[in-house]
Every structure is written in structure tokens, then in C-alpha cells.
Design a protein around this motif. Structure first.
Motif, mmCIF file in Angstrom:
data_model
loop_
_atom_site.group_PDB
_atom_site.id
_atom_site.type_symbol
_atom_site.label_atom_id
_atom_site.label_comp_id
_atom_site.label_asym_id
_atom_site.label_seq_id
_atom_site.Cartn_x
_atom_site.Cartn_y
_atom_site.Cartn_z
ATOM 1 N N TYR A 101 -38.520 32.711 19.498
ATOM 2 C CA TYR A 101 -37.783 31.936 18.499
ATOM 3 C C TYR A 101 -38.745 31.271 17.513
ATOM 4 C CZ TYR A 101 -33.920 29.186 16.658
ATOM 5 O OH TYR A 101 -32.964 28.649 15.846
ATOM 6 N N TYR A 105 -37.960 33.548 14.267
ATOM 7 C CA TYR A 105 -36.780 32.969 13.622
ATOM 8 C C TYR A 105 -37.112 31.739 12.782
ATOM 9 C CZ TYR A 105 -33.895 36.086 16.359
ATOM 10 O OH TYR A 105 -33.318 37.198 16.887
ATOM 11 N N ARG A 108 -43.098 28.857 9.911
ATOM 12 C CA ARG A 108 -44.239 28.216 10.541
ATOM 13 C C ARG A 108 -44.222 26.696 10.356
ATOM 14 N NH1 ARG A 108 -47.663 27.756 13.601
ATOM 15 N NH2 ARG A 108 -49.915 27.871 13.500
ATOM 16 N N LYS A 109 -43.799 26.278 9.178
ATOM 17 C CA LYS A 109 -43.906 24.860 8.851
ATOM 18 C C LYS A 109 -42.580 24.119 9.012
ATOM 19 C CE LYS A 109 -48.136 24.121 7.653
ATOM 20 N NZ LYS A 109 -48.882 23.105 8.357
ATOM 21 N N LEU A 112 -38.220 21.975 12.885
ATOM 22 C CA LEU A 112 -37.942 22.273 14.282
ATOM 23 C C LEU A 112 -39.154 22.897 14.971
ATOM 24 C CD1 LEU A 112 -35.870 22.202 16.505
ATOM 25 C CD2 LEU A 112 -35.037 24.433 15.775
ATOM 26 N N GLU A 114 -42.249 22.493 14.221
ATOM 27 C CA GLU A 114 -43.264 21.454 14.437
ATOM 28 C C GLU A 114 -42.927 20.610 15.655
ATOM 29 O OE1 GLU A 114 -45.790 20.018 11.902
ATOM 30 O OE2 GLU A 114 -45.908 22.095 11.226
ATOM 31 N N VAL A 115 -41.638 20.259 15.784
ATOM 32 C CA VAL A 115 -41.231 19.403 16.907
ATOM 33 C C VAL A 115 -41.387 20.151 18.235
ATOM 34 C CG1 VAL A 115 -39.338 18.108 17.948
ATOM 35 C CG2 VAL A 115 -39.663 18.047 15.499
ATOM 36 N N ILE A 116 -41.022 21.437 18.248
ATOM 37 C CA ILE A 116 -41.166 22.212 19.489
ATOM 38 C C ILE A 116 -42.640 22.304 19.879
ATOM 39 C CG2 ILE A 116 -40.891 24.482 20.553
ATOM 40 C CD1 ILE A 116 -38.432 24.862 18.759
ATOM 41 N N LEU A 118 -45.009 20.286 19.019
ATOM 42 C CA LEU A 118 -45.468 18.951 19.418
ATOM 43 C C LEU A 118 -45.076 18.665 20.863
ATOM 44 C CD1 LEU A 118 -46.698 16.155 18.511
ATOM 45 C CD2 LEU A 118 -44.352 15.435 18.135
ATOM 46 N N SER A 119 -43.821 19.007 21.229
ATOM 47 C CA SER A 119 -43.415 18.708 22.613
ATOM 48 C C SER A 119 -44.191 19.567 23.602
ATOM 49 C CB SER A 119 -41.920 18.895 22.848
ATOM 50 O OG SER A 119 -41.261 19.343 21.728
ATOM 51 N N ALA B 11 -31.835 32.130 22.252
ATOM 52 C CA ALA B 11 -33.270 31.862 22.123
ATOM 53 C C ALA B 11 -33.498 30.470 21.544
ATOM 54 C CB ALA B 11 -33.929 32.924 21.246
ATOM 55 N N SER B 15 -35.436 27.231 23.225
ATOM 56 C CA SER B 15 -36.591 26.613 22.586
ATOM 57 C C SER B 15 -36.416 25.101 22.451
ATOM 58 C CB SER B 15 -36.848 27.250 21.219
ATOM 59 O OG SER B 15 -35.823 26.872 20.335
ATOM 60 N N PRO B 18 -38.234 22.542 25.803
ATOM 61 C CA PRO B 18 -39.457 21.729 25.842
ATOM 62 C C PRO B 18 -39.262 20.335 25.252
ATOM 63 C CG PRO B 18 -39.973 23.934 25.114
ATOM 64 C CD PRO B 18 -38.478 23.859 25.203
ATOM 65 N N ILE B 19 -38.471 20.257 24.164
ATOM 66 C CA ILE B 19 -38.235 18.944 23.548
ATOM 67 C C ILE B 19 -37.472 18.052 24.523
ATOM 68 C CG2 ILE B 19 -37.230 17.753 21.564
ATOM 69 C CD1 ILE B 19 -37.295 20.380 20.056
ATOM 70 N N ALA B 22 -39.731 16.996 27.466
ATOM 71 C CA ALA B 22 -40.722 15.969 27.140
ATOM 72 C C ALA B 22 -40.052 14.597 27.061
ATOM 73 C CB ALA B 22 -41.409 16.308 25.822
ATOM 74 N N LEU B 278 -53.003 14.177 23.039
ATOM 75 C CA LEU B 278 -52.258 14.514 21.831
ATOM 76 C C LEU B 278 -53.128 14.369 20.581
ATOM 77 C CD1 LEU B 278 -49.465 15.578 21.599
ATOM 78 C CD2 LEU B 278 -48.654 13.312 20.992
ATOM 79 N N LEU B 282 -53.696 17.559 18.277
ATOM 80 C CA LEU B 282 -53.192 17.593 16.908
ATOM 81 C C LEU B 282 -54.327 17.871 15.931
ATOM 82 C CD1 LEU B 282 -50.503 14.771 16.889
ATOM 83 C CD2 LEU B 282 -50.199 17.233 17.030
#
Lengths: 294, 292
Positions: A101, A105, A108-109, A112, A114-116, A118-119, B11, B15, B18-19, B22, B278, B282
Motif C-alpha cells: 500500500y 497506492y 511518497r510524500k 498518510l 508519512e504517518v505510517i 513514522l509509526s 491493503a 497499513s 502500525p499507526i 503505536a 526517533l 528521522l
């Protein structure tokens, strides 16, 4: 003129001396690392030899095993394989769709994505003992006992970020042209990702799974409160299960030297398993680089 | 077409896991630690050194300090060795040597915690107890901060080396070649070009290793002595947070606040680790994107 030449010479010599000195320091550090690894392996092997018998891997602990009587750690070997294979399967079921995904889908930027990511980075940082605590609290909430299922879930949590990260890196390496070719032939995104991207990334996929499996096999802290321990071979998801790291840990705490020796032997067995996985990882890793599309 | 949308939805839902995961880890641990905060204020718990659960005293300070001592010791031992190893691998080693070195480092990374702990008991404990401690004129059983630091240093070495090698290898080859062409020695290339370009990246690699060290459990608890007192020297035993959890969690005593105190210990550990992990991660992500 002459003195100037001499001072340049001196400076040059000093620079070369510094270079040689630095190279020596580098060599020393690399040799130290090599020595440390060999010492670890040699210590384990040498200490394990007295107790390393075939019965260790063919028998479960008999009566009085923990007093030094007959038996082996088949329960822990089978248990560790059960836990880590199950956990890897669970982690894969979550990680694979997530990574597909993320890469086909989502942009890159996008927020959602980014948040995935990050988690996943947050999860990657969480120590396995904290996963153990979380797994235990989860267990209480679901009214589960310490069992194979609980252990599998907890190890799956430990493996998830490692697996996702490795998968993400492999799938990202798939050339965009390959995907575009598939799209041009009328393939939709699902077909493209499962039949083109995943097939191209298959060696990397296997490598990632093996890395996660190795982590699951060796992790003791997370199953400390969730998997329990048993002297029998676990046949149900709801029975407690023995694992190799904990088998080593418990036997090492024994006051009997015979039992301690068995801890060393168990450690040799675990190390061997990890070594096999590591070699397999390298084998598939090499395969991956051979099929690189340029 | 419809089928395709359905698969996309599934999918997409996966996805989100993970959010959710966490967030729920943080929330669950915090709610389970909360009951203690209604009994005592957070600073009293964090900075009090009295750990006597029977008397209702849950000072986490010795454990926090123990964690910090052990981690810093490991970090000081591991960082220079790791950076030098990484420089050697990225800028000096021949292709053939690299082929040998990288698997060795990977194997070191893959060995389980309990194996390192056992190695620590077999070799490092006697080494520190019998030789190093008398050398410094003190007594130690060998089960102490220094031992744990040495074992932990070996454990975090592969993390730092692997990430550092990646960072160092990302320095453009033409920059290095230009310097070499101007007559710079290899050391000068490393000092003035490679390290100058990648210093923050290498620092991030070290911090990532540091964050691993904070949470390492079995290996540390096997060699650190597990005495809940404020450590005074490298040769004194300590009781880091992960060891506290591993030894006491799961067998809940019916002491009011005890369970919450252990959960709070987990929360404290979690925050200590996540902040470092983190931040490093990052920064490294950003670096990676710049290279792409």
C-alpha cells in the motif's frame, strides 16, 4: 630554496606517518572486532562440548532433568520454532499489505504515508521488554493465559517493524520502468504489485522474512511473561510454550554444574540455528543482487 | 474494477495497523501507570531513591540512573570502535575483505541477547571481578556496570557500524577522488571530506545504537547484579529499568500501586528510548531522501 624543500619533505613525511598511524589504528579496531566475535563463538562451542549430545536435541526434559538427570531440550527447540514461525507469519500478513500500500497506492510524500512510516519508526525503537509488557497487558484484557498464541502475537509485534522496514527497502528498489511497463500493458495496481513488483523483489522478500525469523527466534525478553514455559512439546495454541532463549536463561541460573553445561549446549544449538538463518540470508541476498535490473 | 478497489481497501486498512498499534501501546501503558500518579506526584516517583514496594515506596531513580550508567558506558566503549570499523569498511577495505567483514558484523548483529549474556557471565564477569577491579584498587564481584557496559557495547557495535557504513558510503566518490588527485592522503580524505560530509549521519548512527542499548534486557540483567541502589562507580552493581521489568513483571503481588509502578517504569523506559531512536531515525530518513 634548500630549506624550503626540506620543510616540504618533512611535512610530507609527517603526513605519511599520520596516514600509516591511522591505518594501524583502523586495522587494530577491525582485528579487535574479529577477535571479539571469535571469542564469543569459541567460548560457546568449547563450553558446550561436554553436554552437547544427541539426546539434547532428541529428548524432552525427563524427571529430575533440572537436577542433572536425563533429558534434552527438544521442547524448547520445537517451541522456539513454533513461536517464531507463527510470529513471522502474523507479522508478514500485516507487513506485506502495508508495504504494498505504501509503495504502490500512496504518493511518497503523502500525509498518510508519512504517518505510517513514522509509526513504523516508533515501533522499531520500542524495546522488546516493553513489547513483553504490552503483550502481557493485552493478554489480561483478552483473558488469555501465557500460551503459544500470546507468545506468537508478542513476537510478531517485535518483528513487525523490522520486517516492514526490510520489505519497504526491497520493494522500493524495484525499478519504476518495470512498473510502468506493467501499467502500459493494462495491468492495474494490484496486478502490478503482486505479479511484477513482488516477483522482482522475491529474493529480497525471502531475505527480509529470514531476518525477522532470526530476530523472533532469539528474542527472550518479550516472551518472558507471555509464552510461559513447559517441559512438554506444545501441541495447541493455548498451551504454554518453551523457548530456547528462556531455556538457556533458566538453566544458567541453576546451581547444578550439569544443568549449567546444558545451558551452554542449548546456547550452541541456538547459535547454530541463527548461523543457518544468517547463511541463508546471505545466499538469497546474493541472488537478489544478481537479478538487479540496470 | 470493483475487485481492485476491494483489495486496495483491505491493503489500506492493514497499513493503518502500525499507526493504531503505536498509539495503543502508549495509551495502554499510560492508563495502566496512571493509578500510581493519583497516589504520588510524578517527580517524587521519578527522583526518589527509595524502592520498597512493601512500604508503598516506589522511587524509580536508582533504576533510571542504572539504565543511564550502563548505557553511557556501553556507548563510550562502542562508539569509537564502531566508527573506526565503519571507516575501514567503507574507505579502506578491499572488496574481498569486505566480503568477509560484512557477514561477520551481520552475524554479530543477529546473535540473541541471551547468548551475549552468557558470554558475559563466562568471560567478562571474571575478567572484571578478578583482574580489572583489583587493578583499580577496588573490590567487585564482577557483576557490575562495567561488565554490563562491555557486553552491551559489543551488542550495539553492529548497529552503529552498519548504519555508519551506509552513511559513509553515501559520500560522493568524485569528491574523494578529487582530493586524492590533489595529493591528499587517505587519512586527509577521511578527515576533511568523508567525515566532514557525514558527521551528523555518523552521530545519528551512534544515537541509534544508544537507543538500542537503553532497552536491552536479558544480556544486561544477567551480568549487572540487579541491586536497587544508586550506583556510585563503574564497579558497583546496578539495576536498570528493563531488568526491573523482567524480574518483577508478570508475578503481580497484591501491593497497592505496585503494578502501576512497574507500568510506569515501562513508560519511562519507553520515552527514554523513543526520544533518541526517533530523533536519529528521522534524521537518517532525511539523509536518505537527499541521496535519492
Amino acid at each position: 630554496m634548500g630549506s624550503r624543500q626540506k620543510s616540504t619533505d618533512r611535512r610530507l613525511r609527517r603526513r605519511h606517518r599520520a596516514e600509516a598511524g591511522f591505518k594501524l589504528i583502523l586495522l587494530a579496531s577491525i582485528i579487535l572486532v574479529a577477535i571479539i566475535l571469535s571469542i564469543i563463538l569459541v567460548t560457546i562451542l568449547w563450553k558446550s562440548l561436554p553436554a552437547l549430545k544427541l539426546s539434547m536435541i532428541l529428548q524432552t526434559p525427563g524427571t529430575g532433568y533440572y537436577l542433572g538427570k536425563k533429558g534434552g531440550i527438544l521442547n524448547a527447540i520445537v517451541g522456539s520454532l513454533e513461536v517464531s514461525l507463527g510470529a513471522t507469519l502474523i507479522a508478514l500478513v500485516i507487513a506485506l499489505p502495508t508495504v504494498i500500500y505504501l509503495n504502490t497506492y500512496l504518493k511518497r510524500k503523502s500525509f498518510l504515508a508519512e504517518v505510517i512510516r513514522l509509526s513504523l519508526d516508533v515501533l522499531w525503537g520500542i524495546p522488546s521488554i516493553v513489547y513483553g509488557v504490552f503483550g502481557f497487558l493485552l493478554m489480561l484484557m483478552l483473558h488469555l493465559r501465557a500460551s503459544l498464541l500470546a507468545g506468537m502475537i508478542t513476537i510478531a509485534l517485535v518483528e513487525l517493524p523490522i520486517l516492514s522496514r526490510a520489505l519497504d527497502e526491497t520493494i522500493r528498489l524495484v525499478p519504476a520502468e518495470l512498473k510502468e511497463a506493467s501499467y502500459a500493458l493494462g495491468g492495474n495496481r494490484w496486478q502490478t504489485s503482486t505479479r511484477v513488483v513482488l516477483r522482482q523483489a522475491l529474493p529480497g522478500l525471502i531475505t527480509s522474512i529470514l531476518i525477522a525469523l532470526g530476530r523472533g527466534l532469539g528474542d527472550g525478553a518479550s516472551v518472558l511473561f507471555t509464552a510461559g514455559y513447559t517441559d512438554r512439546i506444545t501441541t495447541s495454541l493455548f498451551q504454554p510454550v518453551a523457548t530456547l532463549p528462556l531455556a538457556i536463561f533458566f538453566q544458567l541460573n541453576s546451581p547444578f554444574p550439569e544443568v549449567q553445561e546444558r545451558a551452554f549446549a542449548s546456547a550452541a544449538i541456538l547459535t547454530l540455528l541463527i548461523l543457518i538463518i544468517s547463511l541463508l540470508t546471505r545466499y538469497f541476498g546474493r541472488k537478489l543482487s544478481r537479478h538487479k535490473v540496470r | 474494477m470493483k475487485k481492485e478497489k476491494g483489495k486496495e481497501l483491505v491493503a489500506g486498512l492493514f497499513s493503518l495497523l502500525p499507526i493504531i498499534l503505536a498509539i495503543s501501546i502508549f495509551l495502554l501503558l499510560l492508563t495502566k501507570a496512571f493509578p500510581l500518579l493519583s497516589l504520588k506526584s510524578l517527580p517524587t516517583i521519578l527522583f526518589s531513591s527509595a524502592w520498597q514496594p512493601q512500604k508503598g515506596q516506589f522511587g524509580l531513580w536508582p533504576f533510571i540512573l542504572g539504565t543511564i550508567w550502563v548505557t553511557i558506558t556501553a556507548f563510550i566503549l562502542a562508539a569509537p570502535l564502531s566508527i573506526l570499523t565503519a571507516i575501514y569498511i567503507s574507505d579502506y577495505a578491499s572488496g574481498r575483505l569486505k566480503k568477509w567483514l560484512v557477514p561477520v558484523i551481520d552475524l554479530l548483529a543477529g546473535l540473541p541477547s541471551v547468548i551475549y549474556g552468557m558470554w558475559g557471565i563466562l568471560l567478562i564477569v571474571p575478567l572484571v571481578g578478578k583482574y580489572l577491579a583489583p587493578l583499580f584498587g577496588t573490590y567487585s564481584s564482577g557483576y557490575c556496570i562495567l561488565t554490563a557496559g562491555i557486553v552491551l557495547a559489543v551488542m550495539i557495535l553492529p548497529t552503529i557500524v552498519n548504519v555508519s557504513v551506509e552513511v559513509l558510503s553515501a559520500v560522493p566518490a568524485d569528491l574523494k577522488e578529487a582530493a586524492l588527485a590533489l595529493g591528499a592522503t587517505r587519512l586527509e580524505v577521511v578527515r576533511f571530506i568523508v567525515l566532514k560530509k557525514s558527521r551528523p549521519g555518523v552521530a545519528a548512527a551512534c544515537v541509534l545504537g544508544l537507543s538500542r542499548a537503553f532497552g536491552e534486557t536479558l544480556a544486561v540483567m544477567m551480568v549487572v547484579g540487579n541491586v536497587p541502589l544508586t550506583p556510585t562507580s563503574l564497579f558497583s552493581p546496578a539495576y536498570p529499568l528493563p531488568a526491573l521489568l523482567a524480574n518483577n513483571y508478570g508475578e503481580m503481588l497484591s501491593i497497592p500501586g505496585y503494578e502501576a509502578a512497574l507500568n510506569l517504569a515501562a513508560v519511562v523506559l519507553l520515552f527514554m528510548v523513543i526520544i533518541f531512536s526517533l530523533a536519529a531515525r528521522l534524521y537518517l530518513n532525511k539523509l536518505e531522501q537527499r541521496i535519492d
